[in-house]
Design an enzyme around this catalytic site. Structure first.
Site, PDB file in Angstrom:
ATOM      1  N   THR A 192       0.855  -1.190   0.000  1.00  0.00           N
ATOM      2  CA  THR A 192       0.000   0.000   0.000  1.00  0.00           C
ATOM      3  C   THR A 192       0.887   1.234   0.000  1.00  0.00           C
ATOM      4  O   THR A 192       2.103   1.143   0.183  1.00  0.00           O
ATOM      5  CB  THR A 192      -0.904   0.020   1.235  1.00  0.00           C
ATOM      6  OG1 THR A 192      -0.086   0.126   2.414  1.00  0.00           O
ATOM      7  CG2 THR A 192      -1.735  -1.256   1.329  1.00  0.00           C
ATOM      8  N   GLU A 337      -5.306  -4.423  -1.448  1.00  0.00           N
ATOM      9  CA  GLU A 337      -5.686  -5.614  -0.689  1.00  0.00           C
ATOM     10  C   GLU A 337      -6.634  -6.544  -1.463  1.00  0.00           C
ATOM     11  O   GLU A 337      -6.923  -7.647  -1.011  1.00  0.00           O
ATOM     12  CB  GLU A 337      -6.350  -5.199   0.630  1.00  0.00           C
ATOM     13  CG  GLU A 337      -5.422  -4.511   1.618  1.00  0.00           C
ATOM     14  CD  GLU A 337      -5.328  -3.008   1.452  1.00  0.00           C
ATOM     15  OE1 GLU A 337      -4.877  -2.320   2.374  1.00  0.00           O
ATOM     16  OE2 GLU A 337      -5.712  -2.503   0.364  1.00  0.00           O
ATOM     17  N   LYS A 444      -6.363  11.543  -2.164  1.00  0.00           N
ATOM     18  CA  LYS A 444      -5.989  10.805  -3.364  1.00  0.00           C
ATOM     19  C   LYS A 444      -5.707  11.786  -4.482  1.00  0.00           C
ATOM     20  O   LYS A 444      -6.609  12.410  -5.030  1.00  0.00           O
ATOM     21  CB  LYS A 444      -7.088   9.830  -3.778  1.00  0.00           C
ATOM     22  CG  LYS A 444      -6.540   8.631  -4.520  1.00  0.00           C
ATOM     23  CD  LYS A 444      -7.479   7.466  -4.461  1.00  0.00           C
ATOM     24  CE  LYS A 444      -6.777   6.175  -4.826  1.00  0.00           C
ATOM     25  NZ  LYS A 444      -7.675   5.022  -4.793  1.00  0.00           N
ATOM     26  N   TRP A 449      -2.247   7.778  -3.067  1.00  0.00           N
ATOM     27  CA  TRP A 449      -2.645   8.242  -1.745  1.00  0.00           C
ATOM     28  C   TRP A 449      -1.606   9.182  -1.136  1.00  0.00           C
ATOM     29  O   TRP A 449      -0.402   8.995  -1.299  1.00  0.00           O
ATOM     30  CB  TRP A 449      -2.828   7.060  -0.802  1.00  0.00           C
ATOM     31  CG  TRP A 449      -4.001   6.172  -1.085  1.00  0.00           C
ATOM     32  CD1 TRP A 449      -3.957   4.885  -1.484  1.00  0.00           C
ATOM     33  CD2 TRP A 449      -5.392   6.502  -0.971  1.00  0.00           C
ATOM     34  NE1 TRP A 449      -5.221   4.378  -1.638  1.00  0.00           N
ATOM     35  CE2 TRP A 449      -6.125   5.346  -1.328  1.00  0.00           C
ATOM     36  CE3 TRP A 449      -6.085   7.649  -0.610  1.00  0.00           C
ATOM     37  CZ2 TRP A 449      -7.511   5.322  -1.329  1.00  0.00           C
ATOM     38  CZ3 TRP A 449      -7.469   7.615  -0.612  1.00  0.00           C
ATOM     39  CH2 TRP A 449      -8.156   6.468  -0.970  1.00  0.00           C
TER      40      TRP A 449
END
Length: 552
Positions: A192, A337, A444, A449
């Site tokens: 991530t 994920e 975002k 991010w």
């Protein structure tokens, strides 16, 4: 008691290598075209790709790489990166794609946390490797994706020893049989973007990779076909380019890789030259492409549809693509994920009978779950909410390509077998999901991010700042950009420019806030927490200085 009756079918594992083998055997002459870092156009076939991927597998074996080892990549979209995908995973190691847009310290953290034994990198990332290599003592070798002559020309000043990719695989003949692995073995590792704290790893399996490729290729998902020429603008370091490098060989589609040049002119020329019918990327790149086309008064001759995800597709962009250029927009949503695909905005037969306005309203949502993904929205009491399009709650998902836990973390984030996405959403009676808010106040920007918490901590680290909050402001090009709302200490004299300069060197340049406003106080809850909902409402119509610089 009678025992269950089992089917009498062949036991063949679902392996990533089988995707490339299928393309090589059944679509062997179909092309893979790449704009190279060297500046030229490279083209070869799926048959060529598999042979070179096998040469890479042989080379890794000769280097002593064992099954389960993580091998990193810092690379753009290109044929050598594709070979890394399959050569690494195919021999039983784990292909770990790394986002080079992260701050160098985060890149080094990810490499160290993954315990990468080797890292392949495009030559444009030589300066980054030079910075992070001293922080990555466990990396046995850095392998530049090029030949010895080109590496000598472009990386001659590097103090870090570098191996040549072409020299490495050139020592082997490609006479190699892909091993029959357990389909539950790890195949790919993606991290991530570190929205809160350090980035977290999602470790995919061969089984989940192949199932995700099947799901992505479904007609009501990405709908890839052997008759398509697909150009993935979404980077191969961004959640495996949304699975396109796996779905394309599954159906035998032509692949077109843009390399590092993602400006409007470069993308348009490559699309036209190679007859691209299908593409995928975040709204930011399409903004640049549409701006170029409008300025040059040109149109697409082959492009028929594009997937837009990473952040919400602006309704105006959807209308421009469809009404002015005749290109179907497929709105998509997913997460690292989730490998990452979760939903896509494809209308059913029944929905297509409705008025154009109703259809467009549905298409602006994140869309319908594809087979392999189940989802629900849950209220504060933990109960599932109705699919009425108005009841919003926390979005949960589950499926065979959704993680059970993060890499090297024992605790599982699952709640009763469901993964909490961190998003707040509604689901309408048609099963179309729409993100309404985020439970974590991340920003975002251009599909990437930005952590509001990290930016707040940096702002408060300034000696004249008493308190700060970071919120997202709408931006015509980047979708969202960060705004700092700061409360100064008594007698403070710091200016907007000085506070923005305070961020330099502490985060990646594209993380630096676009603007700062000063306030007398910030709103808080009874427990002392910042009320960002009130701040977002207060600054809802705030126009950032950069917001008028680039617009379609």
């Amino acid at each position: 008691m009678t025992s269950p009756l089992y089917g009498q079918m062949m036991e063949l594992p679902l392996l990533a290598s089988s995707l490339l083998s299928h393309a090589s055997r059944h679509f062997g002459d179909n092309e893979i075209v790449s704009r190279r870092i060297e500046g030229d156009i490279h083209r070869y076939t799926y048959r060529d790709c598999e042979k070179r991927a096998k040469q890479l597998a042989q080379a890794l074996t000769a280097l002593g790489v064992e099954q389960g080892e993580r091998i990193g990549t810092l690379a753009w979209n290109g044929y050598r990166h594709l070979e890394c995908y399959y050569g690494i995973a195919g021999m039983g190691a784990v292909c770990h794609t790394i986002n080079p847009r992260l701050f160098p310290d985060q890149v080094a953290f990810i490499i160290d946390h993954a315990d990468d034994s080797y890292v392949f990198f495009d030559m444009t990332f030589g300066p980054l490797v030079e910075i992070i290599a001293p922080q990555c003592p466990n990396v046995k070798g850095w392998i530049a994706l090029g030949d010895a002559a080109c590496i000598g020309e472009h990386l001659s000043n590097m103090s870090v020893p570098v191996l040549s990719y072409e020299s490495l695989i050139g020592e082997h003949d490609g006479a190699y049989d892909w091993p029959m692995l357990d389909e539950r073995q790890a195949s790919f590792l993606c991290y991530t973007s570190g929205t809160t704290g350090n980035p977290k790893g999602a470790l995919y399996s061969h089984r989940s990779t192949v199932l995700h490729a099947y799901g992505a290729a479904l007609p009501d998902a990405m709908g890839a076909s052997s008759s398509d020429a697909i150009l993935p603008v979404v980077p191969m370091f961004h959640v495996n380019a949304w699975g396109i490098p796996h779905a394309a060989p599954l159906v035998g589609a032509k692949l077109v890789f843009p390399g590092k040049d993602l400006d409007g002119r470069s993308l348009y020329e490559l699309m036209e030259t190679e007859g691209v019918t299908y593409s995928a990327g975040v709204p930011t790149v399409w903004m640049s492409l549409l701006t170029y086309m409008k300025q040059q008064n040109v149109r697409f001759s082959t492009l028929t549809r594009t997937v837009i995800g990473g952040s919400a597709c602006p309704p105006a962009m959807l209308r421009i693509f469809e009404e002015e250029y005749g290109v179907q927009v497929i709105h998509a949503w997913g997460m690292t994920e989730m490998s990452p695909l979760g939903t896509l905005s494809r209308l059913s037969f029944r929905q297509k009978q409705r008025s154009p306005e109703e259809q467009r309203h549905s298409l602006e949502k994140q869309g319908h779950a594809i087979f392999g993904v189940d989802m629900k929205v849950v209220g504060d009491d933990g109960r599932e909410l109705p699919w009425d399009g108005t009841s919003f709650g926390d979005l949960y998902v589950r499926g065979p390509w959704v993680i059970d836990r993060y890499f090297r973390r024992h605790e599982s984030p699952l709640v009763d077998g469901w993964f909490p996405t961190g998003d707040v959403a509604t689901i309408d009676p048609d099963g179309f999901m729409q993100i309404t808010d985020r439970s974590k106040d991340v920003i975002k920007s251009g599909g990437e991010w930005i952590s509001s918490i990290d930016l707040e901590n940096i702002a408060v680290s300034h000696p004249q700042v008493a308190e700060a909050a970071c919120i997202a402001c709408l931006h015509p090009k980047w979708t969202e950009r960060p705004l700092i709302v700061a409360v100064l200490k008594p007698a403070a004299t710091v200016t907007r420019e000085e506070l923005l300069a305070h961020f330099e060197g502490k985060v990646a340049k594209w993380w630096i806030p676009d603007d700062v406003v000063f306030a007398q106080e910030l709103p808080h809850t009874a427990t002392g927490k910042l009320q960002k909902v009130r701040l977002r409402e207060q600054y809802r119509d705030y126009v950032l200085p950069s917001a008028t610089e680039n617009s379609v």
